[in-house]
Motif scaffolding. Structure first.
Motif, PDB file in Angstrom:
ATOM      1  N   LYS A 109       0.825  -1.222   0.000  1.00 53.37           N
ATOM      2  CA  LYS A 109       0.000   0.000   0.000  1.00 53.37           C
ATOM      3  C   LYS A 109       0.859   1.272   0.000  1.00 53.37           C
ATOM      4  N   ARG A 153      -7.473   1.456  17.067  1.00 56.04           N
ATOM      5  CA  ARG A 153      -8.515   1.528  16.024  1.00 56.04           C
ATOM      6  C   ARG A 153      -9.350   2.799  16.161  1.00 56.04           C
ATOM      7  N   GLY A 175      -3.246  -2.411   7.637  1.00 58.48           N
ATOM      8  CA  GLY A 175      -3.862  -3.638   7.136  1.00 58.48           C
ATOM      9  C   GLY A 175      -5.191  -3.978   7.805  1.00 58.48           C
TER      10      GLY A 175
HETATM   11  O1  LIG Z   1      -3.565  -3.994  11.947  1.00 59.45           O
HETATM   12  C1  LIG Z   1      -3.122  -2.975  11.412  1.00 59.45           C
HETATM   13  O2  LIG Z   1      -3.874  -2.067  11.050  1.00 59.45           O
HETATM   14  C2  LIG Z   1      -1.702  -2.879  11.152  1.00 59.45           C
HETATM   15  C3  LIG Z   1      -1.172  -3.383   9.994  1.00 59.45           C
HETATM   16  C4  LIG Z   1       0.221  -3.182   9.616  1.00 59.45           C
HETATM   17  O3  LIG Z   1       0.330  -2.078   8.770  1.00 59.45           O
HETATM   18  P1  LIG Z   1       0.580  -2.190   7.203  1.00 59.45           P
HETATM   19  O4  LIG Z   1      -0.661  -2.766   6.590  1.00 59.45           O
HETATM   20  O5  LIG Z   1       0.800  -0.760   6.815  1.00 59.45           O
HETATM   21  O6  LIG Z   1       1.779  -3.034   7.008  1.00 59.45           O
HETATM   22  C5  LIG Z   1       1.058  -2.913  10.806  1.00 59.45           C
HETATM   23  O7  LIG Z   1       2.375  -2.641  10.438  1.00 59.45           O
HETATM   24  C6  LIG Z   1       0.458  -1.753  11.520  1.00 59.45           C
HETATM   25  O8  LIG Z   1       1.346  -1.325  12.461  1.00 59.45           O
HETATM   26  C7  LIG Z   1      -0.874  -2.172  12.103  1.00 59.45           C
END
Ligand SMILES: O=C(O)C1=C[C@@H](OP(=O)(O)O)[C@@H](O)[C@H](O)C1
Ligand SMILES: Nc1ncnc2c1ncn2[C@@H]1O[C@H](COP(=O)(O)OP(=O)(O)O)[C@@H](O)[C@H]1O
Length: 195
Positions: A109, A153, A175
């Protein structure tokens, strides 16, 4: 690794399990097809989104060389040019709308987002970084540990909502951002699935 983007178009009323869905307003499906971006007229569950854009539509091949040397470089340049041309075609239809990139952790992304922002003349933001700044902690992992995922969140939704009222932004979401239905309700935004 090969990442691709598929265009999922969301109107304000679209959302998980919501009966209040309507067709995409972004130039209609035909408009999207002219640029070969796969359009979905509504957003269901993340799984449904994934199913609709199961095939990468604008593949971005590895920028990191795996030993391929010139071939990789050429692929990279070709793909960047392809994305640039397509972006120019859709620019006027975007009309300044923000683009949120969604996808699995590590799906690309941020990588795709920076390229997309550059070719569109948009600004790029990583929502994880903005949450870290808002909370005053150096990493998402630490926010999870010291507070909780729910706390993260809440702040993530707040950041995404604030960004959605701005214009000409490409936002790489975390993510896990898709798991909260409220994050899909932002008006005048487009969601791109990176896979
Ligand atoms: O569960 C989430 O929202 C997360 C997903 C990951 O991010 P990315 O999708 O940018 O890798 C992780 O590194 C972030 O700290 C938290
Ligand atoms: N198309 C690609 N090909 C190969 N590696 C990639 C590609 N896109 C991203 N990467 C690499 O994958 C990792 C995760 O990419 P990133 O853009 O940070 O994903 P996300 O923002 O979804 O977590 C990074 O190390 C990045 O360099």
């Amino acid at each position: 690794m090969e990442a691709g983007v598929g265009l999922a178009l969301q109107s304000r009323a679209a959302g998980f399990g919501s009966g209040r869905r309507r067709s995409a307003t972004y130039g209609g499906e035909s408009g999207a097809r002219t640029v070969s971006l796969r359009a979905s007229d509504q957003v269901g569950s993340p799984a449904a989104v994934r199913a609709r854009v199961a095939k990468p539509v604008v593949p971005l091949r590895a920028k990191k060389s795996s030993g391929g040397g010139h071939e990789n470089l050429h692929n990279s340049v070709d793909d960047a040019l392809l994305l640039k041309r397509k972006s120019e075609e859709v620019l006027f239809q975007l009309n300044g709308r923000c683009i949120y990139l969604v996808g699995m952790m590590g799906s690309g992304k941020s990588t795709v987002g920076k390229i997309l922002a550059e070719v569109l003349g948009y600004s790029f933001f990583d929502s994880d970084k903005l949450v870290e700044q808002a909370v005053g902690m150096p990493s998402v992992a630490q926010i999870f540990k010291v507070h909780s995922e729910a706390f993260f969140r809440d702040n993530e939704s707040s950041v995404l909502r604030d960004l959605s009222s701005m214009r000409r932004l490409v936002v790489a979401t975390g993510g896990g951002a898709v798991i909260r239905p409220v994050n899909w309700y932002f008006e005048l935004t487009l969601f791109l699935l990176v896979e």
